[in-house]
Enzyme design. Structure first.
Site, short mmCIF file in Angstrom:
data_model
loop_
_atom_site.label_atom_id
_atom_site.label_comp_id
_atom_site.label_asym_id
_atom_site.label_seq_id
_atom_site.Cartn_x
_atom_site.Cartn_y
_atom_site.Cartn_z
N MET A 98 15.65 -3.48 8.83
CA MET A 98 15.16 -2.26 9.47
C MET A 98 14.01 -2.61 10.40
O MET A 98 13.01 -3.18 9.97
CB MET A 98 14.67 -1.27 8.40
N PHE A 183 7.39 1.40 8.01
CA PHE A 183 7.57 0.46 9.11
C PHE A 183 8.72 -0.52 8.83
O PHE A 183 9.57 -0.28 8.00
CB PHE A 183 6.26 -0.22 9.47
N GLY A 184 8.76 -1.64 9.57
CA GLY A 184 9.91 -2.53 9.49
C GLY A 184 10.06 -3.20 8.14
O GLY A 184 9.08 -3.58 7.51
N SER A 185 11.28 -3.40 7.67
CA SER A 185 11.52 -3.92 6.35
C SER A 185 13.00 -4.24 6.16
O SER A 185 13.74 -4.32 7.12
CB SER A 185 11.05 -2.90 5.30
N ARG A 186 13.42 -4.39 4.90
CA ARG A 186 14.80 -4.76 4.62
C ARG A 186 15.29 -4.06 3.37
O ARG A 186 14.50 -3.82 2.44
CB ARG A 186 14.90 -6.27 4.43
#
Length: 215
Positions: A98, A183-186
């Protein structure tokens, strides 16, 4: 089992639960700077970046309504399929990366019961890095018609807080909102042995919409 998320108007967007600690101070600062901008050029110069930041936060924490797709296993996250790996126990792990531009609210891949929600402390390296396996994460297990389904929310370099919406014992419909990663991640999902993967590495996924498995 009917989907509980389809009653809301399609296309409607709300803000994600758990966004307030980041969103409220940013919006308040932007509002204050806009008021002061009428009085001085210096305040007007400050208002531009603070307003842009507030607008960015509103975009980051959007939570659109979705018409939940049909299928046994659907994507828990918006993003791009980073890897598809066979696991030692026969399962297949599908990892979805993400970016900060994706919706950060994750959804239940199947209907069932939450059998466990475990927070595991760890680091905060970028989620696309192999060493992100040791990042902070929340491990979910769902009791479903396919048996146990494991899903893991992994924090990234910026996302230092995962906000689960549900607790052990909760009943979920397929596509229900289950948590937020800031925020950005997985997000990783483990398909049981014998379940074929329908997506490919590099494919874009939409939470609640993209089917992960194949008949």
């Amino acid at each position: 089992m009917p989907h509980s998320q389809t009653s809301a108007p399609r296309g409607r967007v709300r803000l994600a639960r758990g966004a307030s600690p980041w969103l409220l101070p940013t919006v308040a600062t932007a509002a204050a700077s806009l008021v002061r901008a009428r009085r001085s050029r210096r305040a007007a110069a400050i208002a531009v970046p603070t307003t842009a930041l507030a607008a960015g936060m509103l975009w980051f924490f959007r939570d659109p309504e979705r018409e939940i797709a049909q299928g046994r296993v659907i994507s828990p996250a918006d993003g791009v399929v980073q890897s598809i790996m066979p696991w030692k126990d026969g399962r297949t792990r599908v990892a979805i990366f993400m970016s900060p531009l994706n919706v950060h609210v994750n959804r239940a891949p199947m209907a069932g019961t939450v059998t466990s929600v475990e927070h595991v402390p760890g680091g905060f390296v970028p989620a696309f890095n192999k060493e992100s396996e040791n990042n902070e994460r929340v491990v979910w297990h769902f009791d479903t018609e396919l048996g146990d389904i494991e899903m893991v929310q992994i924090a990234g370099a910026v996302a230092r807080r995962i906000v689960p919406y549900l607790a052990q014992g909760a009943k979920v419909e397929q596509g229900d909102r289950i948590g937020l990663i800031r925020f950005g991640s997985r997000v990783d999902i483990y398909l049981p042995e014998g379940v074929d993967v329908a997506v490919e590495v590099g494919q874009t996924t939409t939470a609640g919409v993209t089917r992960i498995d194949r008949d």
